[in-house]
Design a protein around this motif. Sequence first.
Motif, PDB file in Angstrom:
ATOM      1  N   ILE A 112       0.849  -1.198   0.000  1.00 47.42           N
ATOM      2  CA  ILE A 112       0.000   0.000   0.000  1.00 47.42           C
ATOM      3  C   ILE A 112       0.882   1.245   0.000  1.00 47.42           C
ATOM      4  O   ILE A 112       0.641   2.224  -0.737  1.00 47.42           O
ATOM      5  N   THR A 138      -1.371   5.020   4.548  1.00 50.80           N
ATOM      6  CA  THR A 138      -1.156   3.575   4.680  1.00 50.80           C
ATOM      7  C   THR A 138      -1.702   3.070   6.005  1.00 50.80           C
ATOM      8  O   THR A 138      -2.383   2.030   6.069  1.00 50.80           O
ATOM      9  N   GLN A 154      -4.053   4.349   7.899  1.00 51.43           N
ATOM     10  CA  GLN A 154      -5.521   4.378   7.893  1.00 51.43           C
ATOM     11  C   GLN A 154      -6.109   3.177   7.152  1.00 51.43           C
ATOM     12  O   GLN A 154      -7.075   2.557   7.601  1.00 51.43           O
ATOM     13  N   VAL A 155      -5.509   2.854   6.003  1.00 51.86           N
ATOM     14  CA  VAL A 155      -6.011   1.719   5.215  1.00 51.86           C
ATOM     15  C   VAL A 155      -5.849   0.416   5.987  1.00 51.86           C
ATOM     16  O   VAL A 155      -6.778  -0.405   6.075  1.00 51.86           O
ATOM     17  N   ILE A 176      -8.934  -2.029   7.256  1.00 50.52           N
ATOM     18  CA  ILE A 176      -9.047  -3.439   6.850  1.00 50.52           C
ATOM     19  C   ILE A 176      -9.006  -4.342   8.077  1.00 50.52           C
ATOM     20  O   ILE A 176      -9.777  -5.302   8.192  1.00 50.52           O
ATOM     21  N   ILE A 182      -9.686  -2.920  -1.007  1.00 51.15           N
ATOM     22  CA  ILE A 182      -8.469  -2.258  -0.534  1.00 51.15           C
ATOM     23  C   ILE A 182      -8.274  -0.932  -1.284  1.00 51.15           C
ATOM     24  O   ILE A 182      -7.974   0.113  -0.698  1.00 51.15           O
ATOM     25  N   GLN A 183      -8.475  -0.983  -2.585  1.00 49.85           N
ATOM     26  CA  GLN A 183      -8.296   0.235  -3.374  1.00 49.85           C
ATOM     27  C   GLN A 183      -9.358   1.286  -3.030  1.00 49.85           C
ATOM     28  O   GLN A 183      -9.083   2.499  -3.060  1.00 49.85           O
ATOM     29  N   GLN A 223     -10.473   1.741  -0.036  1.00 50.60           N
ATOM     30  CA  GLN A 223      -9.977   2.317   1.214  1.00 50.60           C
ATOM     31  C   GLN A 223      -8.825   3.294   0.957  1.00 50.60           C
ATOM     32  O   GLN A 223      -8.682   4.308   1.662  1.00 50.60           O
ATOM     33  N   VAL A 224      -8.007   3.020  -0.055  1.00 51.38           N
ATOM     34  CA  VAL A 224      -6.927   3.948  -0.402  1.00 51.38           C
ATOM     35  C   VAL A 224      -7.511   5.274  -0.879  1.00 51.38           C
ATOM     36  O   VAL A 224      -7.069   6.366  -0.463  1.00 51.38           O
ATOM     37  N   ALA A 226      -8.907   7.173   2.124  1.00 50.83           N
ATOM     38  CA  ALA A 226      -7.853   7.724   2.977  1.00 50.83           C
ATOM     39  C   ALA A 226      -7.200   8.947   2.339  1.00 50.83           C
ATOM     40  O   ALA A 226      -6.862   9.925   3.037  1.00 50.83           O
TER      41      ALA A 226
END
Length: 922
Positions: free
Chosen positions: A37, A67, A69-70, A74, A89-90, A92-93, A96
């Motif tokens: 990430i 990073t 925060q992600v 998760i 995941i993406q 969440q990026v 953030a």
Amino acid sequence: MSATALAEPRPTSPSDTEALQVIKRNGNLVSFTPSKISVAVTKAFLAVEGDKAAGSARINDAVHRVTEQVVQAISRRLKAGGRVHIEDIQDQVELALMRAEEQKVARAYVLYREEHARERAQHEPVEAHPHLTVKQASGRTVPLDLGLMKRQVEQASQGLEGIEGDSLVEEAIRNLYNGIDEAEVLSALIMTARGRIEREPDYSAVTARLLLEQLRLESVNALNLDTSLSLAEVYPQALSAFIHAGIRYELLDEAMAAFDLEQLGAAIKPERDQQFGFLGLQTLYDRYFLHWKGDRLELPQVFFMRVAMGLALREDDPNSRAIEFYNLLSSFDYMASTPTLFNSGTRHSQLSSCYLTTVGDDLEDIYGAIRDNAMLSKWAGGLGNDWTPVRALGSRIKGTNGQSQGVVPFLKVVNDTAVAVNQGGKRKGAVCAYLESWHLDIEEFLELRKNTGDERRRTHDMNTANWVPDLLIERMRQDRDWTLFSPSDVPDLHDLYGNQFRERYEHYEALAAEGKIELFKTIPAKQLWRKMLTVLFETGHPWITFKDPCNLRSPQQHKGVVHSSNLCTEITLNTSADEIAVCNLGSVNLAAHIHNGELDVQRLERTVNTAVRMLDNVIDINFYAVPQARNSNLKHRPVGLGLMGFQDALYALGLPYTSPQAVEFADVAMEQLSYFAIRASAQLAAERGAYESYEGSLWSQGILPIDSIELLKNARREGDINVNTDSRLDWTPVRELIAQHGMRNSNVMAIAPTATISNIVGVSQSIEPAYQNLFVKSNLSGEFTVVNPSLVRDLKAEGLWDNVMVNDLKYYDGSVQQIDRIPTELKSRYATAFEIDARWLVEAASRRQKWLDQAQSLNLYMAEPSGKKLDELYQLAWERGLKTTYYLRSLGATGVNEQAAPVAAPQPQVCSIDEPDCEACQ
């Protein structure tokens, strides 16, 4: 910037996220690696602000905060570990970055994702179902990917004919529902393909390949490998990962790590996975592959390499030998027995198949023997117990001055022990009790498997066998009386055979007539013989085995007596209070050695040479659960090389089982196998030394199995044996080799039932005729439709294979005899077990028996048995010099072994031919 970098695996990850897995877009799983990430976010900043921003404290701080925060987001969602989709995941990026007020970078990241989504759509278009959705492991609901299903079916169908891929997908979809778990989609394809096997045998291969894809995902996931790799790419990595994981989980011997895993991984041949039919691969999946917490750790070729490595542990060049052994196993030219496949390379390498014991006439001996049964059964061994020494009902017990209850109450305990100790939870425990026909308890022993009578004196879960002296057959033929004794009064009869038995038995009869032996019973020999055949017909037990041929032809008669056979009647080894006989089994796939309508002798020679070496290695590597077994096995080193696929070989040669040519082929093939096996053992003796008890054996006297028939003839009355003794090969070099170096193994050959390993290889069992041409096989892996592929191939050549033919085969219970349009030649070639006169089975078995130093598991089939037919059949078996017989299979039987009908519409019944006890050895 690489969005997919988020899913790339790395060796380690923080402890709070190490249990997490990422679901890639193709459904594969990889480890969650937070560092990726950081890399992706850094690339996003550089894409917006340029390379000059590299190393900026602000950017480094921003990357760190995003990073963190992600990862926290998760981790909160999956506190106990689990799976998360790459798209989540993406997402969440993006979130953030927005929260960090890095709008430009967030926008660039969104545009980047959209651009790559378009590229993926161009290169890997997703053909979404308009209505059905699937639930991914992450919890996301997405449209069903029809394109993926079609690609999976297309890959599974490569090189096969008659496969309708589109209709297969359509039919599978009809079994799906909205919100079905994504993993169940592949299972639906497997079940749909499986249902088509009866119409087209090639669907067996399609089903196997779909199952292989399912197994690939499961195993590679369990080993934390990249699931996007093909099997060819993943196999070298999978071997090393499996060995280290197996040692870490305490499944494998630590010595397995000493191999050159890179070299062995490179030697693996992924293309050999294409040989599997569905039944074979499903059987391996369900019962053979090592697993951890429910997940299979082994792929098929890794499995074969693990077995090969386990057998090569003590070789001088273990890596080269492991590759040699792997090539033989994975080619399906030869297959080791089930205990060897189960346990090779493990921490408890119990690799032997069969154990034979003699039970002493003492309470400590009896319960010691039952304990030994439990320990041997725990590690997956089939058991044969000789109970003849135990005194009969009514005999005096000196210690208490009471009367013995005889053998039967103890056999009830043996029966229940076999049920309780179920071979380590892998399959049912199995044992066979043997009793000589002069024992005073023999009449009650005959009734142990009956469904009526006192349940306390019944053993429904174990097998029984008669150990019949030649003298009983002679008396029966002469219509004379037969005397039953308690072994406590005639203890030496147990250890005598041939003329010595005859003389001593007649001496005891004289003592009984004089009143010097009080406990005995005299009955007509015909009456006992008739009762033996009657209960055999009713219950399938006790089997009829012959004491004198087993001993008179035994190479080891200088060191003891054969008191019984094993669970499946193919092992004939000495037993005593100090020795539990052990035999290690493996079988040559005879069908694989037919090339261009002929037996490929050179290929057979290579197979046998390597197979005998593998079997001999078992003896030294083996885990011995009891000391008497170790003592016996290291002293005598017996092995049992057998064969399977005999019926398939006949198909390849175009021969009916009921033909002189088939009997001749049984003779020719067995002589070749015997020649190579005996020579291979002598060559091993030159390399490793002869077995300890070699001196004094028949081998040391220059008497080979073919020669020992003369010993049997000399002990019988004139005209009581009629065995073909022709040979075709020059045995002189083999005799000279033995004279110079001895033999490495006291016994070399035995033909076992191969109930399970023949399923793995995909050929007919052992020396069996075809049960039916279309039926449902039932074993511990489930129920499987089996169709005769050779018949289908020949019917296709005649233009006769269609749906009508499938329905006709169902209607006629898998028989071709009443289907008018099938040519007479094919009706003869594809006659099934109950359509064959059982005398042909005996004739072929006799030709094999002359070359064998042990015996063969010989089932006999009779569609409409009668007392006269049974009497003639078993007398013929005795006249032809057979050592043992196995089950009597009868369509008319009313007992527990009644043969169920094959598949028939509308409710298919289940074939019971695959007895659980058969699988205990093979």
